[in-house]
Design an enzyme around this catalytic site. Sequence first.
Site, PDB file in Angstrom:
ATOM      1  N   ASP A 162       0.330  -9.751  24.964  1.00  0.00           N
ATOM      2  CA  ASP A 162       0.827  -9.612  23.066  1.00  0.00           C
ATOM      3  C   ASP A 162      -0.061 -10.966  23.202  1.00  0.00           C
ATOM      4  O   ASP A 162      -0.393 -11.653  24.309  1.00  0.00           O
ATOM      5  CB  ASP A 162       2.297  -9.777  23.285  1.00  0.00           C
ATOM      6  N   LYS A 183      -5.227  -7.922  19.844  1.00  0.00           N
ATOM      7  CA  LYS A 183      -6.444  -8.061  19.699  1.00  0.00           C
ATOM      8  C   LYS A 183      -7.044  -6.758  19.629  1.00  0.00           C
ATOM      9  O   LYS A 183      -7.112  -5.990  20.843  1.00  0.00           O
ATOM     10  CB  LYS A 183      -6.687  -8.655  20.291  1.00  0.00           C
ATOM     11  N   MET A 222       9.743 -16.882  13.491  1.00  0.00           N
ATOM     12  CA  MET A 222       8.378 -16.340  11.805  1.00  0.00           C
ATOM     13  C   MET A 222       8.705 -16.882  10.239  1.00  0.00           C
ATOM     14  O   MET A 222       8.894 -16.191  10.143  1.00  0.00           O
ATOM     15  CB  MET A 222       8.769 -14.958  12.355  1.00  0.00           C
TER      16      MET A 222
END
Length: 246
Positions: A35, A58, A173
């Site tokens: 990740d 990515k 988050m």
Amino acid sequence: MAGKLVLVGAGPGDPELLTFKAARAISRGDVILKDRLVPDEIIKEHAPEDAEVIDVGKKPGGEGWTQEEINELIVREGSKGKTVVRVKSGDPLIFGRGAEEIEVALKHGMDVEVVPGVTSAIGVPTSLGLPLTHRKCASSFAVATGHEDPSKPENRVDFGALAEAADTLVVLMGARRLREIAREILEKRGNEPVAILERGTTEQERVKVGTLEDAAEGKLKARPPAVVVVGEVVKWWREVLGRETR
Ligand SMILES: C[S@@+](CC[C@H](N)C(=O)[O-])C[C@H]1O[C@@H](n2cnc3c(N)ncnc32)[C@H](O)[C@@H]1O
């Protein structure tokens, strides 16, 4: 023969917070799926030279892989009998969609192993000496996401209810919705201290301290990735350890 999926938690960022078990699991992978928040050093140091390493955070020139694409990749490599090591930041089963990957692997006959990691929800604050519990002022803590799956219209986290239920609140988050979240907590709790811990345990770490009012008014902002901690423990931390914005 179906292969194996090993879900590995890489910890919050400092490569030294990787567990021995996680390092060993990575060293046994045929295919490593990493990740975005997992430091490159961890993979460089522990992945076998002949392993295929794919950074699923990515894509050349664009966004990361979608969850569906990652699931397909796990199944495709598993169907070749390979050991797929899925390296996620923090703990692989805390807000990391690890549960979905377990389901898909099991459905396709793969073995599954989970190697826990130090979650950012706990490791980022505690690495700075910020406790989530304290005998005098915090007997409980709750961890919530500030960013839910947009396809779930009903299940929004009720920050007001959480504010009443737990002494310390930890939000992952939550950077982009910080104003709104702070307003909801403020309504139930009054003006309490807030710590914003960005890129914790890494060289780019940044710490900001303020209040719920500051955050609700947009004067205290967070840049992702950040862990937001709300509660009296932040006051203790500031007074005893002298933590300030830096
Ligand atoms: C998709 S969640 C994954 C959480 C991860 N599984 C864990 O247990 O830490 C990503 C969020 O974790 C938090 N996070 C992860 N690493 C962090 C770090 N080093 N510093 C601050 N927040 C971090 C941020 O809130 C970020 O947006």
